[in-house]
Design a protein around this motif. Sequence first.
Motif, PDB file in Angstrom:
ATOM      1  N   GLU A 274      23.676  20.678  23.934  1.00 47.32           N
ATOM      2  CA  GLU A 274      23.886  19.950  22.694  1.00 47.32           C
ATOM      3  C   GLU A 274      23.047  18.680  22.642  1.00 47.32           C
ATOM      4  O   GLU A 274      22.970  17.929  23.618  1.00 47.32           O
ATOM      5  N   ARG A 275      22.431  18.471  21.486  1.00 47.82           N
ATOM      6  CA  ARG A 275      21.771  17.190  21.238  1.00 47.82           C
ATOM      7  C   ARG A 275      22.861  16.175  20.903  1.00 47.82           C
ATOM      8  O   ARG A 275      23.631  16.396  19.959  1.00 47.82           O
ATOM      9  N   PRO A 276      22.975  15.096  21.651  1.00 50.66           N
ATOM     10  CA  PRO A 276      24.041  14.123  21.378  1.00 50.66           C
ATOM     11  C   PRO A 276      23.941  13.557  19.968  1.00 50.66           C
ATOM     12  O   PRO A 276      22.864  13.180  19.506  1.00 50.66           O
ATOM     13  N   ASN A 277      25.065  13.521  19.269  1.00 47.86           N
ATOM     14  CA  ASN A 277      25.133  12.908  17.947  1.00 47.86           C
ATOM     15  C   ASN A 277      25.254  11.398  18.141  1.00 47.86           C
ATOM     16  O   ASN A 277      26.319  10.800  18.008  1.00 47.86           O
ATOM     17  N   ASN A 278      24.121  10.798  18.464  1.00 48.77           N
ATOM     18  CA  ASN A 278      24.059   9.421  18.913  1.00 48.77           C
ATOM     19  C   ASN A 278      22.858   8.759  18.253  1.00 48.77           C
ATOM     20  O   ASN A 278      21.801   9.380  18.113  1.00 48.77           O
ATOM     21  N   ALA A 279      22.978   7.512  17.860  1.00 45.65           N
ATOM     22  CA  ALA A 279      21.933   6.853  17.068  1.00 45.65           C
ATOM     23  C   ALA A 279      20.606   6.715  17.810  1.00 45.65           C
ATOM     24  O   ALA A 279      19.534   6.740  17.187  1.00 45.65           O
ATOM     25  N   VAL A 280      20.631   6.546  19.135  1.00 49.49           N
ATOM     26  CA  VAL A 280      19.389   6.267  19.859  1.00 49.49           C
ATOM     27  C   VAL A 280      18.734   7.521  20.426  1.00 49.49           C
ATOM     28  O   VAL A 280      17.541   7.502  20.747  1.00 49.49           O
ATOM     29  N   PHE A 281      19.483   8.607  20.550  1.00 52.58           N
ATOM     30  CA  PHE A 281      18.922   9.813  21.179  1.00 52.58           C
ATOM     31  C   PHE A 281      17.686  10.349  20.449  1.00 52.58           C
ATOM     32  O   PHE A 281      16.682  10.681  21.107  1.00 52.58           O
ATOM     33  N   PRO A 282      17.691  10.448  19.106  1.00 48.46           N
ATOM     34  CA  PRO A 282      16.516  10.999  18.427  1.00 48.46           C
ATOM     35  C   PRO A 282      15.225  10.226  18.689  1.00 48.46           C
ATOM     36  O   PRO A 282      14.131  10.803  18.680  1.00 48.46           O
ATOM     37  N   GLY A 283      15.330   8.920  18.935  1.00 43.03           N
ATOM     38  CA  GLY A 283      14.132   8.136  19.203  1.00 43.03           C
ATOM     39  C   GLY A 283      13.577   8.324  20.603  1.00 43.03           C
ATOM     40  O   GLY A 283      12.380   8.132  20.837  1.00 43.03           O
ATOM     41  N   LEU A 284      14.436   8.717  21.533  1.00 42.68           N
ATOM     42  CA  LEU A 284      14.011   8.921  22.917  1.00 42.68           C
ATOM     43  C   LEU A 284      13.530  10.346  23.164  1.00 42.68           C
ATOM     44  O   LEU A 284      12.644  10.579  23.986  1.00 42.68           O
ATOM     45  N   PHE A 285      14.123  11.299  22.464  1.00 49.23           N
ATOM     46  CA  PHE A 285      13.752  12.712  22.607  1.00 49.23           C
ATOM     47  C   PHE A 285      13.301  13.223  21.243  1.00 49.23           C
ATOM     48  O   PHE A 285      13.993  14.003  20.586  1.00 49.23           O
ATOM     49  N   ASP A 286      12.125  12.753  20.828  1.00 52.36           N
ATOM     50  CA  ASP A 286      11.667  12.961  19.458  1.00 52.36           C
ATOM     51  C   ASP A 286      10.598  14.037  19.328  1.00 52.36           C
ATOM     52  O   ASP A 286       9.873  14.081  18.338  1.00 52.36           O
ATOM     53  N   TRP A 287      10.503  14.932  20.300  1.00 51.66           N
ATOM     54  CA  TRP A 287       9.506  15.995  20.212  1.00 51.66           C
ATOM     55  C   TRP A 287      10.198  17.325  19.874  1.00 51.66           C
ATOM     56  O   TRP A 287      11.396  17.499  20.136  1.00 51.66           O
ATOM     57  N   PRO A 288       9.457  18.276  19.305  1.00 55.79           N
ATOM     58  CA  PRO A 288      10.068  19.556  18.915  1.00 55.79           C
ATOM     59  C   PRO A 288      10.644  20.296  20.123  1.00 55.79           C
ATOM     60  O   PRO A 288      10.038  20.331  21.197  1.00 55.79           O
ATOM     61  N   ASP A 289      11.810  20.888  19.931  1.00 59.74           N
ATOM     62  CA  ASP A 289      12.463  21.706  20.959  1.00 59.74           C
ATOM     63  C   ASP A 289      12.787  20.928  22.232  1.00 59.74           C
ATOM     64  O   ASP A 289      12.865  21.511  23.322  1.00 59.74           O
ATOM     65  N   ALA A 290      12.978  19.608  22.118  1.00 61.12           N
ATOM     66  CA  ALA A 290      13.353  18.834  23.307  1.00 61.12           C
ATOM     67  C   ALA A 290      14.627  19.410  23.914  1.00 61.12           C
ATOM     68  O   ALA A 290      14.761  19.505  25.136  1.00 61.12           O
ATOM     69  N   VAL A 291      15.572  19.790  23.053  1.00 54.97           N
ATOM     70  CA  VAL A 291      16.806  20.464  23.475  1.00 54.97           C
ATOM     71  C   VAL A 291      17.019  21.651  22.552  1.00 54.97           C
ATOM     72  O   VAL A 291      16.996  21.484  21.323  1.00 54.97           O
ATOM     73  N   ILE A 292      17.210  22.817  23.116  1.00 57.73           N
ATOM     74  CA  ILE A 292      17.533  23.999  22.324  1.00 57.73           C
ATOM     75  C   ILE A 292      19.045  24.044  22.151  1.00 57.73           C
ATOM     76  O   ILE A 292      19.789  24.099  23.128  1.00 57.73           O
ATOM     77  N   GLU A 293      19.484  23.986  20.915  1.00 64.24           N
ATOM     78  CA  GLU A 293      20.911  23.836  20.625  1.00 64.24           C
ATOM     79  C   GLU A 293      21.713  25.065  21.038  1.00 64.24           C
ATOM     80  O   GLU A 293      21.446  26.189  20.597  1.00 64.24           O
ATOM     81  N   VAL A 294      22.700  24.844  21.895  1.00 65.55           N
ATOM     82  CA  VAL A 294      23.693  25.851  22.265  1.00 65.55           C
ATOM     83  C   VAL A 294      25.047  25.156  22.240  1.00 65.55           C
ATOM     84  O   VAL A 294      25.398  24.435  23.173  1.00 65.55           O
ATOM     85  N   PRO A 295      25.821  25.309  21.168  1.00 65.89           N
ATOM     86  CA  PRO A 295      27.114  24.627  21.066  1.00 65.89           C
ATOM     87  C   PRO A 295      28.025  24.943  22.243  1.00 65.89           C
ATOM     88  O   PRO A 295      27.944  26.018  22.845  1.00 65.89           O
ATOM     89  N   GLN A 296      28.904  23.991  22.556  1.00 65.32           N
ATOM     90  CA  GLN A 296      29.763  24.130  23.736  1.00 65.32           C
ATOM     91  C   GLN A 296      30.635  25.375  23.686  1.00 65.32           C
ATOM     92  O   GLN A 296      30.920  25.984  24.721  1.00 65.32           O
ATOM     93  N   GLN A 297      31.076  25.768  22.522  1.00 64.92           N
ATOM     94  CA  GLN A 297      31.954  26.924  22.401  1.00 64.92           C
ATOM     95  C   GLN A 297      31.187  28.215  22.121  1.00 64.92           C
ATOM     96  O   GLN A 297      31.788  29.260  21.896  1.00 64.92           O
TER      97      GLN A 297
END
Length: 385
Positions: A274-297
């Motif tokens: 999961e990409r953290p729903n956090n204000a600063v995360f998008p600026g630190l990991f701002d490249w395509p496919d930095a994290v491939i989304e797989v929800p916890q459930q």
Amino acid sequence: MVDQPDKPRVLIFSLRNIFGRALNRGPHYEFEDIIREIDSAELVAPKVDPASRRASLATRLAYHAPVALNPGIPKIAAKGPYDLLFTICGFPQDLLMFNAVEHLRDVCKTSVCLLDELWAKDIHKHRHFLPILAKFDVVLQYHSSSVKPLSELIGPRCRYFPPGVDASLFCPYPDPPARVVDVYSMGRRPAAVHQKLLGMARDAGLFYVHDTISGSQAIEPREHRAQVASIAKRSRYFLVNPGKFDSPEETGHQVEFGYRYFEGAASGAIMLGERPNNAVFPGLFDWPDAVIEVPQQSGEIDRVISELDRDPGRQDRIRRTGMEQALMRHDWVYRWETVLEAAGLRPLPGLAARKHRLATLAGLVSGHRPIGPSEFNHERRLSAR
């Protein structure tokens, strides 16, 4: 090592001899060791008598009253003077250790404390520990959403500070090994995702490396970090999720993220989670496919992996981009540069030398500088003179 001034200008107050084997402290010592590599620093790491009950007594008392007892830290002779005092506290309770050697602050022009974990909902619970932070000129926090409420308590000396990684340790280059591990997971993992991966390991031969022992201590922290890096750079996929995602009662539903994302990027493994729903995360990991989304459930991690496996070009791009970003932005050297800026100090030559080595590795990763391992090692030896 690049020549540094004879007299140390930085004093590091380290807790490594008190909490030495705790797994969550390993990155702290990693950061401290890199500071000593690239700057002129002296490390002070006192010990506490393990048979003494003073530490637990001091901690319990401070939870209930504004009394900061010495938890058993022996007197330390401060040589000084130093330009900067730097310390890393894993938790607010650690501040009692620093408070017991407050005289160190007297021989340092500027003081900086890095606080690893403080959830906003716990600020009141730790109200008797946190005023000690007011003794520092700058307080850096990993938890971005806790900066404002802490500033309201101790004054406007707090700022957000992202975690980092020893990017050269985690980077597979200059001689990348085969990625023989299919999926690597350490620490907490979503139950649904874990069960699906166990089924894939059982039914399809997936090589799934995950923790099977519950414990919080390493036999030797540096060896543990090296092994984590060794496995990560041999892994195709790497599970990531926000900090304590499975314990909302501990976090108060505050979303933060830790070292795992930086380690995954630096190793070139493809991060799933999961990409953290956090204000600063998008600026630190701002490249395509930095994290491939797989929800916890989600029970579809098999589909996600299968889809990625059918696209080698996309995999290669994800891996190379993550490694380059870590080498050029998220190594501890850049974090130390930020500390020096906050303290008004100029970097020493060792910092530039490390950044040059990281840039050389990034060139190898991108293919823009196709030098061989022997040439890279020669360059590394030259920079160490």
